[in-house]
Scaffold this motif. Structure first.
Motif, PDB file in Angstrom:
ATOM      1  N   ASP A 106       0.811  -1.213   0.000  1.00 11.56           N
ATOM      2  CA  ASP A 106       0.000   0.000   0.000  1.00 11.56           C
ATOM      3  C   ASP A 106       0.849   1.271   0.000  1.00 11.56           C
ATOM      4  N   GLY A 107       1.948   1.252  -0.765  1.00 12.30           N
ATOM      5  CA  GLY A 107       2.792   2.435  -0.904  1.00 12.30           C
ATOM      6  C   GLY A 107       3.732   2.701   0.258  1.00 12.30           C
ATOM      7  N   LYS A 108       3.801   1.799   1.231  1.00 10.07           N
ATOM      8  CA  LYS A 108       4.686   1.952   2.398  1.00 10.07           C
ATOM      9  C   LYS A 108       5.618   0.746   2.465  1.00 10.07           C
ATOM     10  N   LEU A 109       6.748   0.924   3.142  1.00  9.32           N
ATOM     11  CA  LEU A 109       7.701  -0.176   3.316  1.00  9.32           C
ATOM     12  C   LEU A 109       7.550  -0.812   4.688  1.00  9.32           C
ATOM     13  N   TYR A 110       7.729  -2.129   4.684  1.00 13.95           N
ATOM     14  CA  TYR A 110       7.682  -2.933   5.899  1.00 13.95           C
ATOM     15  C   TYR A 110       8.859  -3.902   5.869  1.00 13.95           C
ATOM     16  N   GLY A 111       9.271  -4.353   7.035  1.00 15.05           N
ATOM     17  CA  GLY A 111      10.350  -5.323   7.126  1.00 15.05           C
ATOM     18  C   GLY A 111      10.010  -6.412   8.120  1.00 15.05           C
ATOM     19  N   LYS A 112      10.180  -7.655   7.681  1.00 12.14           N
ATOM     20  CA  LYS A 112       9.834  -8.818   8.496  1.00 12.14           C
ATOM     21  C   LYS A 112      11.076  -9.678   8.703  1.00 12.14           C
ATOM     22  N   VAL A 113      11.284 -10.144   9.926  1.00 10.90           N
ATOM     23  CA  VAL A 113      12.410 -11.038  10.207  1.00 10.90           C
ATOM     24  C   VAL A 113      12.118 -12.365   9.513  1.00 10.90           C
ATOM     25  N   GLN A 114      12.917 -12.644   8.507  1.00  9.57           N
ATOM     26  CA  GLN A 114      12.736 -13.850   7.700  1.00  9.57           C
ATOM     27  C   GLN A 114      13.421 -15.046   8.365  1.00  9.57           C
ATOM     28  N   LEU A 131      11.339  -1.658  15.250  1.00  9.58           N
ATOM     29  CA  LEU A 131      11.279  -2.312  16.560  1.00  9.58           C
ATOM     30  C   LEU A 131      12.583  -3.042  16.806  1.00  9.58           C
ATOM     31  N   ASP A 132      13.133  -2.868  17.991  1.00 10.21           N
ATOM     32  CA  ASP A 132      14.293  -3.648  18.417  1.00 10.21           C
ATOM     33  C   ASP A 132      13.761  -4.796  19.273  1.00 10.21           C
ATOM     34  N   PRO A 133      13.705  -6.012  18.711  1.00 10.85           N
ATOM     35  CA  PRO A 133      13.116  -7.129  19.455  1.00 10.85           C
ATOM     36  C   PRO A 133      13.889  -7.506  20.720  1.00 10.85           C
ATOM     37  N   GLY A 136       9.709 -14.080  11.897  1.00 11.84           N
ATOM     38  CA  GLY A 136       8.382 -13.835  11.349  1.00 11.84           C
ATOM     39  C   GLY A 136       7.774 -12.517  11.814  1.00 11.84           C
ATOM     40  N   LEU A 137       8.435 -11.832  12.746  1.00 13.23           N
ATOM     41  CA  LEU A 137       7.926 -10.582  13.305  1.00 13.23           C
ATOM     42  C   LEU A 137       8.182  -9.407  12.353  1.00 13.23           C
ATOM     43  N   ILE A 138       7.183  -8.554  12.195  1.00 15.70           N
ATOM     44  CA  ILE A 138       7.362  -7.323  11.406  1.00 15.70           C
ATOM     45  C   ILE A 138       8.020  -6.303  12.316  1.00 15.70           C
ATOM     46  N   ILE A 139       9.233  -5.870  11.948  1.00 16.86           N
ATOM     47  CA  ILE A 139       9.986  -4.937  12.789  1.00 16.86           C
ATOM     48  C   ILE A 139      10.093  -3.547  12.169  1.00 16.86           C
ATOM     49  N   ILE A 140       9.864  -3.428  10.864  1.00 12.74           N
ATOM     50  CA  ILE A 140       9.870  -2.118  10.208  1.00 12.74           C
ATOM     51  C   ILE A 140       8.454  -1.885   9.709  1.00 12.74           C
TER      52      ILE A 140
END
Length: 158
Positions: free
Chosen positions: A63-71, A117-119, A97-101
């Motif tokens: 949706d036009g935004k960036l996300y980052g997930k711990v793969q 997010l800093d897990p 599997g957590l979305i951190i960005i």
């Protein structure tokens, strides 16, 4: 007087470290401008204190935004780690599997106005990411609060 001097030095340091000041321009960019210039994809996170590779994070657009997930967490013995310090819906969720960005928007060559997010400590920071001007396989990732920030360099995972 001492506080004023320290504050002035912090302002100057922050202004000098602004990633927008170091963007490539026509003549400076050379090969980097023709190389892959996308921040999406898989990145190996590097601990800025130890230099140790810790995980693979997949950065993607939605949706036009960036996300980052711990793969993937790279140390096998840590793969079952839970985000025990997280708050809300992420509390006790597996880090893998957590979305951190979340929610970064593009502003020229920088993605900002989102969070990271800093897990390890469960804290969420404002975030900004951008590709290195000379090497598109290095991603600068900055988490910050006001004038205080920490920047890590992540390496493109191939």
């Amino acid at each position: 007087m001492k506080k004023l001097l320290i504050f002035t030095l912090l302002i100057f340091a922050f202004a000098k470290s602004n990633p927008r000041d170091s963007r490539p321009t026509g003549e400076q960019s050379g090969k980097a401008a023709t190389a892959q210039r996308s921040v999406t994809g898989s990145w190996k996170t590097i601990d800025d204190n130890t230099g140790e590779a810790k995980s693979i994070v997949n950065i993607y657009e939605k949706d036009g935004k960036l996300y980052g997930k711990v793969q993937r967490i790279l140390k096998e013995e840590r793969r079952d780690q839970l985000c025990t310090a997280c708050k809300g819906e992420k509390k006790n969720e597996p880090v893998e599997g957590l979305i951190i960005i979340e929610g970064l928007s593009k502003d020229e060559e920088v993605y900002e106005d989102g969070t990271i997010l800093d897990p390890e400590n469960g804290k969420t920071y404002k975030a900004k990411i951008w590709l290195d001007e000379n090497n598109p396989d290095i991603l600068h990732v900055r988490g910050y609060v006001a004038f205080f920030y920490r920047t890590q360099d992540w390496v493109r995972h191939k």
